[in-house]
Design a protein around this motif. Structure first.
Motif, PDB file in Angstrom:
ATOM      1  N   ILE A  34      85.981  81.997  83.419  1.00 27.70           N
ATOM      2  CA  ILE A  34      84.788  82.557  84.072  1.00 27.70           C
ATOM      3  C   ILE A  34      85.066  83.988  84.523  1.00 27.70           C
ATOM      4  CG2 ILE A  34      83.377  82.388  86.167  1.00 27.70           C
ATOM      5  CD1 ILE A  34      83.619  79.327  85.851  1.00 27.70           C
ATOM      6  N   GLU A  35      86.267  84.201  85.058  1.00 30.26           N
ATOM      7  CA  GLU A  35      86.595  85.548  85.518  1.00 30.26           C
ATOM      8  C   GLU A  35      86.535  86.543  84.366  1.00 30.26           C
ATOM      9  OE1 GLU A  35      90.248  86.118  87.684  1.00 30.26           O
ATOM     10  OE2 GLU A  35      89.383  88.020  88.304  1.00 30.26           O
ATOM     11  N   ARG A  36      87.117  86.149  83.208  1.00 30.56           N
ATOM     12  CA  ARG A  36      87.123  87.074  82.070  1.00 30.56           C
ATOM     13  C   ARG A  36      85.712  87.343  81.568  1.00 30.56           C
ATOM     14  NH1 ARG A  36      91.727  85.039  78.030  1.00 30.56           N
ATOM     15  NH2 ARG A  36      91.124  86.901  76.886  1.00 30.56           N
ATOM     16  N   ARG A  37      84.882  86.281  81.522  1.00 24.02           N
ATOM     17  CA  ARG A  37      83.510  86.454  81.050  1.00 24.02           C
ATOM     18  C   ARG A  37      82.694  87.305  82.022  1.00 24.02           C
ATOM     19  NH1 ARG A  37      81.891  85.273  75.922  1.00 24.02           N
ATOM     20  NH2 ARG A  37      79.853  84.665  76.689  1.00 24.02           N
ATOM     21  N   VAL A  38      82.769  86.947  83.317  1.00 22.37           N
ATOM     22  CA  VAL A  38      81.939  87.638  84.313  1.00 22.37           C
ATOM     23  C   VAL A  38      82.365  89.095  84.450  1.00 22.37           C
ATOM     24  CG1 VAL A  38      81.377  87.719  86.763  1.00 22.37           C
ATOM     25  CG2 VAL A  38      81.388  85.539  85.574  1.00 22.37           C
ATOM     26  N   ARG A  45      81.123  94.655  78.744  1.00 17.99           N
ATOM     27  CA  ARG A  45      81.846  94.157  77.581  1.00 17.99           C
ATOM     28  C   ARG A  45      81.337  92.753  77.298  1.00 17.99           C
ATOM     29  NH1 ARG A  45      86.808  92.945  78.756  1.00 17.99           N
ATOM     30  NH2 ARG A  45      86.737  93.255  81.001  1.00 17.99           N
ATOM     31  N   ILE A  46      81.895  92.097  76.282  1.00 22.24           N
ATOM     32  CA  ILE A  46      81.453  90.746  75.960  1.00 22.24           C
ATOM     33  C   ILE A  46      82.406  89.708  76.535  1.00 22.24           C
ATOM     34  CG2 ILE A  46      80.881  89.146  74.102  1.00 22.24           C
ATOM     35  CD1 ILE A  46      80.322  91.612  72.367  1.00 22.24           C
ATOM     36  N   GLY A  47      83.693  89.977  76.457  1.00 23.49           N
ATOM     37  CA  GLY A  47      84.677  89.002  76.921  1.00 23.49           C
ATOM     38  C   GLY A  47      85.013  88.011  75.838  1.00 23.49           C
ATOM     39  N   PRO A  48      85.940  87.068  76.093  1.00 26.38           N
ATOM     40  CA  PRO A  48      86.377  86.133  75.049  1.00 26.38           C
ATOM     41  C   PRO A  48      85.220  85.232  74.606  1.00 26.38           C
ATOM     42  CG  PRO A  48      87.225  85.458  77.193  1.00 26.38           C
ATOM     43  CD  PRO A  48      86.604  86.798  77.382  1.00 26.38           C
ATOM     44  N   ASN A  49      84.826  85.278  73.351  1.00 24.95           N
ATOM     45  CA  ASN A  49      83.703  84.458  72.874  1.00 24.95           C
ATOM     46  C   ASN A  49      83.976  83.859  71.504  1.00 24.95           C
ATOM     47  OD1 ASN A  49      83.570  86.730  71.334  1.00 24.95           O
ATOM     48  ND2 ASN A  49      81.348  86.915  71.399  1.00 24.95           N
ATOM     49  N   ARG A  50      85.234  83.879  71.054  1.00 28.79           N
ATOM     50  CA  ARG A  50      85.533  83.429  69.691  1.00 28.79           C
ATOM     51  C   ARG A  50      85.922  81.964  69.630  1.00 28.79           C
ATOM     52  NH1 ARG A  50      84.131  87.178  65.648  1.00 28.79           N
ATOM     53  NH2 ARG A  50      83.064  88.585  67.051  1.00 28.79           N
ATOM     54  N   LEU A  56      84.440  78.755  75.113  1.00 21.98           N
ATOM     55  CA  LEU A  56      84.806  77.691  76.054  1.00 21.98           C
ATOM     56  C   LEU A  56      86.190  77.097  75.784  1.00 21.98           C
ATOM     57  CD1 LEU A  56      81.514  75.716  76.698  1.00 21.98           C
ATOM     58  CD2 LEU A  56      83.046  76.653  78.404  1.00 21.98           C
ATOM     59  N   LEU A  57      86.681  77.241  74.557  1.00 22.67           N
ATOM     60  CA  LEU A  57      88.002  76.686  74.251  1.00 22.67           C
ATOM     61  C   LEU A  57      89.119  77.707  74.468  1.00 22.67           C
ATOM     62  CD1 LEU A  57      87.157  74.590  71.057  1.00 22.67           C
ATOM     63  CD2 LEU A  57      87.397  73.820  73.402  1.00 22.67           C
ATOM     64  N   GLN A  58      88.746  78.883  74.962  1.00 22.56           N
ATOM     65  CA  GLN A  58      89.726  79.942  75.176  1.00 22.56           C
ATOM     66  C   GLN A  58      90.891  79.487  76.070  1.00 22.56           C
ATOM     67  OE1 GLN A  58      89.487  82.966  73.653  1.00 22.56           O
ATOM     68  NE2 GLN A  58      91.520  83.441  74.447  1.00 22.56           N
ATOM     69  N   PRO A  59      90.616  78.774  77.200  1.00 24.18           N
ATOM     70  CA  PRO A  59      91.745  78.321  78.033  1.00 24.18           C
ATOM     71  C   PRO A  59      92.737  77.471  77.263  1.00 24.18           C
ATOM     72  CG  PRO A  59      89.687  78.019  79.209  1.00 24.18           C
ATOM     73  CD  PRO A  59      89.328  78.436  77.822  1.00 24.18           C
ATOM     74  N   LEU A  60      92.218  76.619  76.361  1.00 21.84           N
ATOM     75  CA  LEU A  60      93.092  75.763  75.569  1.00 21.84           C
ATOM     76  C   LEU A  60      93.970  76.611  74.645  1.00 21.84           C
ATOM     77  CD1 LEU A  60      93.031  72.671  75.723  1.00 21.84           C
ATOM     78  CD2 LEU A  60      91.915  72.682  73.497  1.00 21.84           C
ATOM     79  N   ALA A  61      93.338  77.576  74.005  1.00 19.52           N
ATOM     80  CA  ALA A  61      94.084  78.469  73.110  1.00 19.52           C
ATOM     81  C   ALA A  61      95.161  79.212  73.888  1.00 19.52           C
ATOM     82  CB  ALA A  61      93.125  79.450  72.443  1.00 19.52           C
ATOM     83  N   ASP A  62      94.802  79.676  75.091  1.00 18.06           N
ATOM     84  CA  ASP A  62      95.772  80.396  75.920  1.00 18.06           C
ATOM     85  C   ASP A  62      96.940  79.492  76.294  1.00 18.06           C
ATOM     86  OD1 ASP A  62      94.358  82.703  75.852  1.00 18.06           O
ATOM     87  OD2 ASP A  62      93.345  82.396  77.774  1.00 18.06           O
TER      88      ASP A  62
END
Lengths: 332, 122
Positions: A34-38, A45-50, A56-62
């Motif tokens: 949420i912090e990165r998106r907001v 900017r757009i933020g992580p959206n891939r 939404l799966l960005q935390p898992l990837a990280d």
């Protein structure tokens, strides 16, 4: 079954502990998302959206990325301390959540289950004690890394956290006087008629400013001021150990938001929705406030930060206590 | 009540287990799956690309020590304030006068420290 019945309460505690840790780690992962998106939106900017829908799966990837990073132990590190410091930082953060009530009792399968791990009669003191223990993790990490940036970051961080713990502790005394208890569960009950924010506006203001400094968030994120100290105390950390410091920081943020909600905003109480939903919404609002502050305010200079804590917040919180006491006596 | 702390103890053990397991797992995975490129230079502490000059654990400014000492003084004040706050409704005017004097003394202490310049950073 009869023989096992004494074990049931223990089993419930074990399950609740597991759920609490899982929930906190998940909350950490999505707080980061949420912090990165907001922040991205606030900075056009757009933020992580891939990864997945809306990223939404960005935390898992990280998480996978962090787990598979090569471990580097710097040559000047004091090895056992260097390896254990992230745990010393993370465990108090997890532990301090134990006394936060996210709702009243509920019943599952005929068992009464409380929506908190423990109702200590010294709850508030317990949280502050663990906040002090959390400083050890940072000091040990900075000292054991054997890097100048880590060392300076740890020094700054510990001095800042100690300084702001004073106004943080003093600012809640007004609310404690009104409720006449240190137990967080009873503090929520004491706010049935009026949230303490209405009676303690100055106390809340001091609390939230000190809280931002206590969890090392912008604009008080001097310990990791990247323009001067690279990354502060965790400069030399890689892989999951680095992630643990971040986890500790975000979980501290969640705990501090929970304390603010419990002490000043009536905890889980609210109309229409179930209690846990109210608790979640209120904490989420505070997390958003933290992100908003970071995107808006520039970092303070270190000497001004320390002077602000000692010369303004500390006297102000003492005045708040005396004023609250005087008004309470006057009203009888 | 000691039994109030049983959940904390169990939670503490699980939390420590989680933290240690995390560090161990990452350590193991790093050995099993990550291609390691052994290079001595990689282990040098980061110093903006320069070779490190002198030891990292050096002497630091006395101001940090002062902050720590002052913290202990005022933190003890908070420890006294918490139980007082809990029973304040029963103490009433007596409690106000007593704690007022206590806070006044510490406030004078803060002003003394302030005037001595212990709160200044150069």
């Amino acid at each position: 079954m009869e023989l096992l019945s004494p074990l049931v309460p223990i089993l419930i505690i074990v399950i609740k502990s597991g759920v609490a840790i899982f929930a906190l780690v998940t909350a950490f992962a999505y707080a980061v998302w949420i912090e990165r998106r907001v922040m991205a939106r606030m900075q056009s900017r757009i933020g992580p959206n891939r990864a997945g829908p809306f990223g939404l799966l960005q935390p898992l990837a990280d998480a996978v990325k962090v787990l598979l990073k090569e471990e580097i132990i710097p040559q000047d590190a004091k090895v056992p301390i260097y390896l254990l410091a992230p745990a010393v930082s993370l465990v108090p953060a997890l532990l301090s959540f134990a006394v936060v009530p996210i709702g009243p009792e509920i019943e599952i399968l005929g068992q009464k289950i409380t929506l908190y791990l423990a109702d200590l009669n010294v709850g508030v003191l317990y949280v502050f004690a663990l906040a002090s223990v959390g400083v050890y993790g940072i000091v040990l990490a900075g000292w054991s890394s054997g890097s100048k940036y880590s060392f300076l970051g740890a020094l700054r961080s510990s001095a800042q956290m100690l300084s702001y713990e004073l106004p943080l502790g003093l600012s809640v005394v007004g609310a404690l006087m009104l409720a006449g208890t240190l137990s967080l569960v009873q503090l929520v009950e004491a706010q049935k008629n009026a949230w303490f924010i209405l009676l303690q506006p100055l106390g809340f203001l001091i609390f939230i400013v000190s809280a931002v400094a206590e969890v090392n968030r912008a604009p008080f994120d001097l310990p990791e001021a990247e323009t001067e100290l690279v990354a502060g105390y965790h400069t030399e950390y890689t892989s999951i150990k680095w992630a643990f410091f971040y986890m500790a920081e975000y979980i501290n943020m969640i705990v501090v938001s929970s304390i603010a909600v419990t002490l000043f905003f009536g905890g889980w109480q609210g109309p229409f929705f179930p209690p846990a939903v109210w608790y979640f919404l209120k904490v989420a609002a505070f997390i958003f406030l933290f992100i908003w502050l970071r995107a808006t305010l520039p970092r303070l200079r270190y000497d001004r930060l320390m002077q602000f804590g000692w010369k303004i917040l500390l006297p102000l919180s003492l005045v708040n206590i005396i004023a609250t006491a005087a008004i309470m006596v006057w009203q009888g | 009540m000691p039994e109030d702390y049983l959940p904390i103890l169990i939670y503490f053990l699980i939390a420590v287990g989680f933290a240690l397991a995390g560090i161990a797992t990452s350590h193991l995975l790093s050995f099993l799956f990550v291609r390691r490129r052994a290079a001595k230079d990689k282990l040098i502490p980061y110093e903006s690309g320069m070779l490190p000059q002198g030891p990292a654990r050096r002497r630091f400014h006395v101001q940090f020590y002062l902050v720590a000492v002052l913290f202990i003084l005022f933190d003890i004040e908070i420890v006294f304030l918490f139980p007082w706050a809990v029973v304040f409704r029963e103490l009433q005017i007596l409690g106000l006068i007593e704690m007022g004097l206590f806070i006044l003394v510490l406030f004078l202490g803060l002003i003394y420290v302030w005037k001595k310049g212990a709160l200044e950073w150069e």
